[in-house]
Design a protein around this motif. Structure first.
Motif, PDB file in Angstrom:
ATOM      1  N   HIS A  52      31.935  18.833  61.154  1.00 18.08           N
ATOM      2  CA  HIS A  52      31.493  17.975  60.059  1.00 18.08           C
ATOM      3  C   HIS A  52      32.652  17.185  59.446  1.00 18.08           C
ATOM      4  O   HIS A  52      32.568  16.713  58.315  1.00 18.08           O
ATOM      5  N   GLY A  53      33.736  17.041  60.208  1.00 15.21           N
ATOM      6  CA  GLY A  53      34.815  16.160  59.786  1.00 15.21           C
ATOM      7  C   GLY A  53      35.795  16.742  58.797  1.00 15.21           C
ATOM      8  O   GLY A  53      36.509  15.997  58.123  1.00 15.21           O
ATOM      9  N   LEU A  54      35.889  18.070  58.711  1.00 18.26           N
ATOM     10  CA  LEU A  54      36.833  18.709  57.814  1.00 18.26           C
ATOM     11  C   LEU A  54      37.829  19.539  58.616  1.00 18.26           C
ATOM     12  O   LEU A  54      37.425  20.295  59.513  1.00 18.26           O
ATOM     13  N   GLU A  55      39.100  19.416  58.300  1.00 19.24           N
ATOM     14  CA  GLU A  55      40.120  20.201  58.981  1.00 19.24           C
ATOM     15  C   GLU A  55      40.749  21.201  58.012  1.00 19.24           C
ATOM     16  O   GLU A  55      40.940  20.915  56.825  1.00 19.24           O
ATOM     17  N   LEU A  56      41.067  22.383  58.543  1.00 17.70           N
ATOM     18  CA  LEU A  56      41.665  23.429  57.723  1.00 17.70           C
ATOM     19  C   LEU A  56      43.072  23.020  57.304  1.00 17.70           C
ATOM     20  O   LEU A  56      43.908  22.678  58.137  1.00 17.70           O
ATOM     21  N   GLU A  57      43.324  23.050  56.012  1.00 16.54           N
ATOM     22  CA  GLU A  57      44.637  22.706  55.484  1.00 16.54           C
ATOM     23  C   GLU A  57      45.413  23.939  55.044  1.00 16.54           C
ATOM     24  O   GLU A  57      46.627  23.998  55.195  1.00 16.54           O
ATOM     25  N   ASP A  58      44.717  24.930  54.511  1.00 19.74           N
ATOM     26  CA  ASP A  58      45.412  26.130  54.038  1.00 19.74           C
ATOM     27  C   ASP A  58      44.440  27.303  54.005  1.00 19.74           C
ATOM     28  O   ASP A  58      43.242  27.121  53.740  1.00 19.74           O
ATOM     29  N   CYS A  59      44.959  28.481  54.287  1.00 19.89           N
ATOM     30  CA  CYS A  59      44.185  29.726  54.210  1.00 19.89           C
ATOM     31  C   CYS A  59      45.155  30.828  53.840  1.00 19.89           C
ATOM     32  O   CYS A  59      46.099  31.109  54.594  1.00 19.89           O
ATOM     33  N   CYS A  60      44.940  31.451  52.698  1.00 22.34           N
ATOM     34  CA  CYS A  60      45.938  32.387  52.180  1.00 22.34           C
ATOM     35  C   CYS A  60      45.266  33.543  51.451  1.00 22.34           C
ATOM     36  O   CYS A  60      44.387  33.328  50.600  1.00 22.34           O
ATOM     37  N   GLY A  61      45.664  34.769  51.772  1.00 23.73           N
ATOM     38  CA  GLY A  61      45.194  35.936  51.042  1.00 23.73           C
ATOM     39  C   GLY A  61      45.703  35.899  49.607  1.00 23.73           C
ATOM     40  O   GLY A  61      46.797  35.406  49.332  1.00 23.73           O
ATOM     41  N   LEU A  62      44.913  36.435  48.681  1.00 19.51           N
ATOM     42  CA  LEU A  62      45.295  36.342  47.267  1.00 19.51           C
ATOM     43  C   LEU A  62      46.551  37.145  46.955  1.00 19.51           C
ATOM     44  O   LEU A  62      47.349  36.743  46.093  1.00 19.51           O
ATOM     45  N   HIS A  63      46.779  38.261  47.633  1.00 17.76           N
ATOM     46  CA  HIS A  63      48.034  39.002  47.437  1.00 17.76           C
ATOM     47  C   HIS A  63      49.226  38.148  47.853  1.00 17.76           C
ATOM     48  O   HIS A  63      50.241  38.081  47.147  1.00 17.76           O
ATOM     49  N   HIS A  64      49.086  37.500  48.999  1.00 17.82           N
ATOM     50  CA  HIS A  64      50.182  36.657  49.494  1.00 17.82           C
ATOM     51  C   HIS A  64      50.387  35.447  48.579  1.00 17.82           C
ATOM     52  O   HIS A  64      51.534  35.036  48.335  1.00 17.82           O
ATOM     53  N   MET A  65      49.298  34.891  48.079  1.00 14.83           N
ATOM     54  CA  MET A  65      49.396  33.743  47.179  1.00 14.83           C
ATOM     55  C   MET A  65      50.165  34.125  45.911  1.00 14.83           C
ATOM     56  O   MET A  65      50.993  33.357  45.406  1.00 14.83           O
ATOM     57  N   TYR A  66      49.910  35.319  45.409  1.00 16.48           N
ATOM     58  CA  TYR A  66      50.638  35.807  44.232  1.00 16.48           C
ATOM     59  C   TYR A  66      52.130  35.929  44.542  1.00 16.48           C
ATOM     60  O   TYR A  66      52.982  35.477  43.747  1.00 16.48           O
ATOM     61  N   ALA A  67      52.459  36.522  45.687  1.00 14.50           N
ATOM     62  CA  ALA A  67      53.867  36.700  46.049  1.00 14.50           C
ATOM     63  C   ALA A  67      54.574  35.352  46.185  1.00 14.50           C
ATOM     64  O   ALA A  67      55.731  35.194  45.743  1.00 14.50           O
ATOM     65  N   GLU A  68      53.890  34.377  46.777  1.00 17.54           N
ATOM     66  CA  GLU A  68      54.482  33.052  46.953  1.00 17.54           C
ATOM     67  C   GLU A  68      54.735  32.370  45.613  1.00 17.54           C
ATOM     68  O   GLU A  68      55.807  31.799  45.376  1.00 17.54           O
ATOM     69  N   HIS A  69      53.758  32.420  44.731  1.00 17.23           N
ATOM     70  CA  HIS A  69      53.861  31.665  43.483  1.00 17.23           C
ATOM     71  C   HIS A  69      54.731  32.357  42.440  1.00 17.23           C
ATOM     72  O   HIS A  69      55.084  31.722  41.433  1.00 17.23           O
ATOM     73  N   ARG A  70      55.086  33.586  42.661  1.00 19.01           N
ATOM     74  CA  ARG A  70      56.039  34.238  41.756  1.00 19.01           C
ATOM     75  C   ARG A  70      57.410  33.559  41.829  1.00 19.01           C
ATOM     76  O   ARG A  70      58.261  33.764  40.967  1.00 19.01           O
ATOM     77  N   ARG A  71      57.617  32.724  42.855  1.00 26.08           N
ATOM     78  CA  ARG A  71      58.905  32.036  43.014  1.00 26.08           C
ATOM     79  C   ARG A  71      58.982  30.752  42.190  1.00 26.08           C
ATOM     80  O   ARG A  71      60.045  30.165  42.067  1.00 26.08           O
ATOM     81  N   TYR A  72      57.833  30.292  41.666  1.00 30.18           N
ATOM     82  CA  TYR A  72      57.793  28.992  41.002  1.00 30.18           C
ATOM     83  C   TYR A  72      57.649  29.158  39.490  1.00 30.18           C
ATOM     84  O   TYR A  72      56.746  29.863  39.010  1.00 30.18           O
ATOM     85  N   HIS A  73      58.506  28.470  38.753  1.00 27.53           N
ATOM     86  CA  HIS A  73      58.539  28.607  37.303  1.00 27.53           C
ATOM     87  C   HIS A  73      57.185  28.282  36.663  1.00 27.53           C
ATOM     88  O   HIS A  73      56.695  29.037  35.803  1.00 27.53           O
ATOM     89  N   ASP A  74      56.575  27.155  37.069  1.00 30.93           N
ATOM     90  CA  ASP A  74      55.307  26.752  36.463  1.00 30.93           C
ATOM     91  C   ASP A  74      54.211  27.785  36.702  1.00 30.93           C
ATOM     92  O   ASP A  74      53.399  28.057  35.807  1.00 30.93           O
ATOM     93  N   SER A  75      54.190  28.358  37.899  1.00 32.84           N
ATOM     94  CA  SER A  75      53.169  29.362  38.214  1.00 32.84           C
ATOM     95  C   SER A  75      53.383  30.634  37.409  1.00 32.84           C
ATOM     96  O   SER A  75      52.416  31.267  36.949  1.00 32.84           O
ATOM     97  N   VAL A  76      54.639  31.019  37.227  1.00 32.95           N
ATOM     98  CA  VAL A  76      54.947  32.214  36.432  1.00 32.95           C
ATOM     99  C   VAL A  76      54.581  31.993  34.976  1.00 32.95           C
ATOM    100  O   VAL A  76      54.033  32.885  34.307  1.00 32.95           O
ATOM    101  N   GLU A  77      54.871  30.801  34.459  1.00 33.13           N
ATOM    102  CA  GLU A  77      54.492  30.492  33.075  1.00 33.13           C
ATOM    103  C   GLU A  77      52.977  30.533  32.913  1.00 33.13           C
ATOM    104  O   GLU A  77      52.467  30.989  31.877  1.00 33.13           O
TER     105      GLU A  77
END
Length: 301
Positions: A240-265
């Motif tokens: 239907h014309g859509l391509e996968l751009e991102d797929c991430c487990g919520l635990h992994h998403m938390y670990a990744e965003h702990r590195r970014y100031h805005d996400s931590v705030e």
């Protein structure tokens, strides 16, 4: 022993959510899953911040009681359409919008099964959507898309609805159960802890219709849901014309965003953490781990 399969159709799902007890803002902050609710709101805020730009148009499939309206408002969107199978929830979402302080966007709400389909009957969004040719820059389906995987017809209707109302280069953002996680943990057909339980109805894993009963304290009670078979989801999206751009487990998403100031705030301001320590119990953290955040992009043809 084979479990008796629970009924699961559009009417059952609508009844389940129409009759759920409304906790209110204060009540939701004093439940055994308050930490989980706050965390999920943080995840949705990250997705909305990233993909909803100022002035964009949003179609929210499965809008529920309108719990994400303030998040959309903070992104200064221009238009919002909310749709949900539960008419009581839609009325509550409308009331929330009216109470929203200084909204940046106009909003319309419709009660409809966004995924309804059978061999003889389909429910395109145009059944109730006004205007019928409404096009969105972002389509969102948060913690509800699994109902579309009851049958292949419903899954295909879901993808037609999304593709037909998403502009080229628009984004479809969703949070779904992690089928791989659930299959690995359900060797004995059921798993969970004091806050949530998953009980499969049988041993066979199929592309569509793999049913299980799901209970989450103060949120979902013994409701039949369906595994989202990720390879099939990606294939249907591509058709239907859509391509996968991102797929991430919520635990992994938390670990990744702990590195970014805005996400931590944002973690702090949304009270997901308390003095830099997660205000989430081990049981809540385990339940969080059974979900994925997924993003598709509409490809120009």
């Amino acid at each position: 022993m084979m479990m008796k399969r629970l009924a699961s159709n559009a009417e059952d799902v609508a009844h389940h959510y129409n009759t759920r007890r409304e906790l209110g803002t204060v009540g939701r902050l004093h439940t055994p899953i308050t930490g989980l609710r706050l965390f999920n709101n943080w995840i949705k805020s990250l997705l909305i911040r990233k993909y909803a730009s100022q002035g964009c148009r949003v179609l929210d499939l499965g809008c529920g009681k309108g719990g994400d309206l303030r998040k959309w408002n903070l992104s200064r969107i221009a238009e919002y359409v909310g749709m949900d199978i539960a008419s009581v929830s839609v009325s509550q979402a409308q009331a929330r919008y009216r109470e929203l302080y200084n909204p940046t966007f106009t909003a319309r709400f419709f009660a409809q099964d966004c995924y309804g389909a059978s061999l003889l009957f389909c429910e395109p969004l145009e059944k109730t959507l006004q205007p019928p040719d409404y096009m969105a820059d972002v389509i969102s389906a948060q913690f509800c898309l699994h109902y579309a995987f009851e049958t292949e017809d419903k899954a295909r209707q879901m993808m037609r609805n999304i593709s037909g109302h998403l502009v080229d280069d628009g984004r479809f953002i969703c949070t779904i159960p992690n089928a791989n996680c659930k299959k690995r943990r359900a060797a004995g057909r059921e798993f969970g802890n004091a806050l949530y339980q998953v009980k499969f109805f049988g041993d066979e894993i199929t592309r569509f219709g793999t049913a299980y009963s799901f209970t989450l304290d103060e949120a979902v009670e013994d409701c039949t849901e369906y595994l989202v078979h990720m390879p099939t989801f990606v294939q249907l999206a591509a058709e239907h014309g859509l391509e996968l751009e991102d797929c991430c487990g919520l635990h992994h998403m938390y670990a990744e965003h702990r590195r970014y100031h805005d996400s931590v705030e944002l973690l702090r301001s949304m009270r997901v953490v308390d003095n830099d320590r997660p205000a989430i119990s081990p049981d809540e953290w385990e339940a969080i781990g059974i979900y994925l955040a997924v993003v598709f992009r509409k490809v120009k043809r």
